[in-house]
Design a protein around this motif. Structure first.
Motif, PDB file in Angstrom:
ATOM      1  N   ALA A  55       1.506  11.649  -7.392  1.00 38.02           N
ATOM      2  CA  ALA A  55       1.165  12.664  -8.505  1.00 38.02           C
ATOM      3  C   ALA A  55      -0.187  12.704  -9.197  1.00 38.02           C
ATOM      4  CB  ALA A  55       2.401  12.579  -9.599  1.00 38.02           C
ATOM      5  N   PHE A  56      -0.572  11.543  -9.509  1.00 39.33           N
ATOM      6  CA  PHE A  56      -1.866  11.427 -10.095  1.00 39.33           C
ATOM      7  C   PHE A  56      -3.131  11.953  -9.163  1.00 39.33           C
ATOM      8  CE2 PHE A  56      -5.991   8.634 -10.411  1.00 39.33           C
ATOM      9  CZ  PHE A  56      -6.475   9.386 -11.434  1.00 39.33           C
ATOM     10  N   GLU A  57      -2.879  11.197  -8.031  1.00 39.46           N
ATOM     11  CA  GLU A  57      -4.065  11.581  -6.680  1.00 39.46           C
ATOM     12  C   GLU A  57      -3.879  13.434  -6.619  1.00 39.46           C
ATOM     13  OE1 GLU A  57      -6.350   9.954  -5.614  1.00 39.46           O
ATOM     14  OE2 GLU A  57      -5.631   8.352  -6.877  1.00 39.46           O
ATOM     15  N   ASP A  58      -2.816  13.870  -6.660  1.00 41.31           N
ATOM     16  CA  ASP A  58      -2.788  15.288  -6.563  1.00 41.31           C
ATOM     17  C   ASP A  58      -3.381  16.044  -7.556  1.00 41.31           C
ATOM     18  OD1 ASP A  58      -1.902  17.696  -4.946  1.00 41.31           O
ATOM     19  OD2 ASP A  58      -0.340  18.068  -6.609  1.00 41.31           O
ATOM     20  N   TRP A  59      -3.121  15.539  -8.796  1.00 41.24           N
ATOM     21  CA  TRP A  59      -3.812  16.268 -10.014  1.00 41.24           C
ATOM     22  C   TRP A  59      -5.269  16.035  -9.845  1.00 41.24           C
ATOM     23  CZ3 TRP A  59      -6.077  13.054 -14.033  1.00 41.24           C
ATOM     24  CH2 TRP A  59      -6.415  14.066 -15.052  1.00 41.24           C
ATOM     25  N   ARG A  60      -5.800  14.567  -9.507  1.00 42.06           N
ATOM     26  CA  ARG A  60      -7.136  14.253  -9.579  1.00 42.06           C
ATOM     27  C   ARG A  60      -7.884  15.077  -8.451  1.00 42.06           C
ATOM     28  NH1 ARG A  60     -10.522  11.573  -6.526  1.00 42.06           N
ATOM     29  NH2 ARG A  60      -8.877  10.791  -5.267  1.00 42.06           N
ATOM     30  N   ARG A  61      -7.498  15.348  -7.254  1.00 43.39           N
ATOM     31  CA  ARG A  61      -8.033  16.078  -6.381  1.00 43.39           C
ATOM     32  C   ARG A  61      -8.102  17.650  -6.690  1.00 43.39           C
ATOM     33  NH1 ARG A  61      -4.630  13.218  -2.645  1.00 43.39           N
ATOM     34  NH2 ARG A  61      -5.769  11.470  -1.956  1.00 43.39           N
ATOM     35  N   LYS A  62      -7.197  18.175  -7.750  1.00 42.53           N
ATOM     36  CA  LYS A  62      -7.448  19.700  -8.163  1.00 42.53           C
ATOM     37  C   LYS A  62      -8.497  19.954  -8.980  1.00 42.53           C
ATOM     38  CE  LYS A  62      -2.665  20.913  -7.202  1.00 42.53           C
ATOM     39  NZ  LYS A  62      -1.413  21.246  -7.805  1.00 42.53           N
ATOM     40  N   LEU A  63      -8.930  18.780  -9.715  1.00 45.99           N
ATOM     41  CA  LEU A  63     -10.212  18.906 -10.822  1.00 45.99           C
ATOM     42  C   LEU A  63     -11.391  19.295 -10.134  1.00 45.99           C
ATOM     43  CD1 LEU A  63      -9.274  15.837 -12.882  1.00 45.99           C
ATOM     44  CD2 LEU A  63      -8.620  18.257 -13.548  1.00 45.99           C
ATOM     45  N   LYS A  64     -12.292  19.811 -10.960  1.00 46.96           N
ATOM     46  CA  LYS A  64     -13.510  19.880 -10.296  1.00 46.96           C
ATOM     47  C   LYS A  64     -14.523  18.646 -10.318  1.00 46.96           C
ATOM     48  CE  LYS A  64     -13.613  24.746 -12.308  1.00 46.96           C
ATOM     49  NZ  LYS A  64     -13.982  25.296 -13.237  1.00 46.96           N
ATOM     50  N   LYS A  65     -15.407  18.503  -9.559  1.00 46.55           N
ATOM     51  CA  LYS A  65     -16.376  17.375  -9.430  1.00 46.55           C
ATOM     52  C   LYS A  65     -16.939  16.991 -10.833  1.00 46.55           C
ATOM     53  CE  LYS A  65     -16.891  15.866  -5.260  1.00 46.55           C
ATOM     54  NZ  LYS A  65     -16.344  14.677  -4.777  1.00 46.55           N
ATOM     55  N   THR A 113       0.804  -1.008  -0.082  1.00 47.24           N
ATOM     56  CA  THR A 113      -0.112  -0.132   0.138  1.00 47.24           C
ATOM     57  C   THR A 113       0.909   1.172  -0.052  1.00 47.24           C
ATOM     58  OG1 THR A 113      -1.617  -0.943   1.295  1.00 47.24           O
ATOM     59  CG2 THR A 113      -1.664   1.182   1.382  1.00 47.24           C
ATOM     60  N   LEU A 114       1.982   1.105   0.634  1.00 49.46           N
ATOM     61  CA  LEU A 114       2.714   2.604   0.760  1.00 49.46           C
ATOM     62  C   LEU A 114       3.587   2.707  -0.793  1.00 49.46           C
ATOM     63  CD1 LEU A 114       3.890   4.532   2.578  1.00 49.46           C
ATOM     64  CD2 LEU A 114       5.748   2.935   3.382  1.00 49.46           C
ATOM     65  N   LYS A 115       3.862   1.718  -1.265  1.00 51.45           N
ATOM     66  CA  LYS A 115       4.444   1.724  -2.374  1.00 51.45           C
ATOM     67  C   LYS A 115       3.396   2.263  -3.467  1.00 51.45           C
ATOM     68  CE  LYS A 115       8.101  -1.777  -2.100  1.00 51.45           C
ATOM     69  NZ  LYS A 115       8.700  -3.152  -2.882  1.00 51.45           N
ATOM     70  N   GLU A 116       2.197   1.568  -3.422  1.00 47.18           N
ATOM     71  CA  GLU A 116       1.201   2.195  -4.437  1.00 47.18           C
ATOM     72  C   GLU A 116       0.813   3.570  -4.353  1.00 47.18           C
ATOM     73  OE1 GLU A 116      -1.680   1.514  -7.434  1.00 47.18           O
ATOM     74  OE2 GLU A 116      -0.197   0.218  -6.723  1.00 47.18           O
ATOM     75  N   SER A 117       1.082   4.227  -2.842  1.00 44.60           N
ATOM     76  CA  SER A 117       0.493   5.390  -2.576  1.00 44.60           C
ATOM     77  C   SER A 117       1.688   6.429  -3.151  1.00 44.60           C
ATOM     78  CB  SER A 117       0.378   5.918  -1.434  1.00 44.60           C
ATOM     79  OG  SER A 117       1.423   5.623  -0.333  1.00 44.60           O
ATOM     80  N   LYS A 121     -12.693   5.676 -10.720  1.00 41.80           N
ATOM     81  CA  LYS A 121     -12.046   6.919 -10.136  1.00 41.80           C
ATOM     82  C   LYS A 121     -12.952   8.204 -10.563  1.00 41.80           C
ATOM     83  CE  LYS A 121      -7.220   5.241  -9.263  1.00 41.80           C
ATOM     84  NZ  LYS A 121      -7.382   4.087  -9.761  1.00 41.80           N
ATOM     85  N   LYS A 122     -12.933   9.121  -9.642  1.00 38.28           N
ATOM     86  CA  LYS A 122     -13.861  10.452  -9.865  1.00 38.28           C
ATOM     87  C   LYS A 122     -13.023  11.606  -9.446  1.00 38.28           C
ATOM     88  CE  LYS A 122     -18.178   8.358  -9.070  1.00 38.28           C
ATOM     89  NZ  LYS A 122     -19.495   8.456  -8.537  1.00 38.28           N
ATOM     90  N   ALA A 123     -13.249  12.576 -10.484  1.00 29.32           N
ATOM     91  CA  ALA A 123     -12.529  13.983 -10.196  1.00 29.32           C
ATOM     92  C   ALA A 123     -12.953  14.681  -9.042  1.00 29.32           C
ATOM     93  CB  ALA A 123     -12.574  14.760 -11.528  1.00 29.32           C
ATOM     94  N   GLY A 124     -12.030  15.438  -8.332  1.00 27.17           N
ATOM     95  CA  GLY A 124     -12.559  16.318  -7.162  1.00 27.17           C
ATOM     96  C   GLY A 124     -12.163  15.836  -5.993  1.00 27.17           C
ATOM     97  N   LYS A 125     -12.104  16.619  -5.026  1.00 30.18           N
ATOM     98  CA  LYS A 125     -11.707  16.221  -3.726  1.00 30.18           C
ATOM     99  C   LYS A 125     -12.704  15.063  -3.012  1.00 30.18           C
ATOM    100  CE  LYS A 125      -9.661  20.490  -2.295  1.00 30.18           C
ATOM    101  NZ  LYS A 125      -9.507  21.519  -1.308  1.00 30.18           N
ATOM    102  N   ASP A 126     -12.081  14.139  -2.132  1.00 33.08           N
ATOM    103  CA  ASP A 126     -13.087  13.172  -1.558  1.00 33.08           C
ATOM    104  C   ASP A 126     -13.517  13.754  -0.261  1.00 33.08           C
ATOM    105  OD1 ASP A 126     -12.028  11.211  -3.254  1.00 33.08           O
ATOM    106  OD2 ASP A 126     -10.241  10.951  -1.777  1.00 33.08           O
ATOM    107  N   LEU A 127     -14.743  13.278  -0.065  1.00 32.14           N
ATOM    108  CA  LEU A 127     -15.877  13.841   0.682  1.00 32.14           C
ATOM    109  C   LEU A 127     -15.350  13.157   2.030  1.00 32.14           C
ATOM    110  CD1 LEU A 127     -18.056  15.808   2.037  1.00 32.14           C
ATOM    111  CD2 LEU A 127     -19.525  13.593   1.357  1.00 32.14           C
ATOM    112  N   ILE A 128     -15.015  13.814   3.296  1.00 31.80           N
ATOM    113  CA  ILE A 128     -14.690  13.116   4.589  1.00 31.80           C
ATOM    114  C   ILE A 128     -15.429  13.791   5.661  1.00 31.80           C
ATOM    115  CG2 ILE A 128     -12.856  12.956   6.203  1.00 31.80           C
ATOM    116  CD1 ILE A 128     -10.668  13.288   3.933  1.00 31.80           C
TER     117      ILE A 128
END
Length: 62
Positions: free
Chosen positions: A23-33, A14-18, A46-53
């Motif tokens: 870089a992809f996850e950072d870019w994905r979170r910057k996109l609009k929903k 999991t650590l290696k995968e993250s 996968k969906k664009a935008g920040k995850d709801l927590i």
């Protein structure tokens, strides 16, 4: 008495995968929903935008 602790293989995987997809996850979170991600096996599910927590802090009030 000596004690040795080791991390399970699943944690290391999991650590290696993250790190590999950081870089992809950072870019994905910057996109609009509503933005559309590229096609491909990697982007499936996968969906664009920040995850709801949602954090429930109400337990402290009792």
């Amino acid at each position: 008495m000596e004690v040795a602790q080791t991390l399970p293989d699943s944690f290391e995987k999991t650590l290696k995968e993250s790190k590999r997809t950081a870089a992809f996850e950072d870019w994905r979170r910057k996109l609009k929903k509503g933005d559309q991600l590229p096609r491909g096996k990697f982007f499936a599910g996968k969906k664009a935008g920040k995850d709801l927590i949602i954090l429930d802090e109400a337990w402290r009030l009792t």
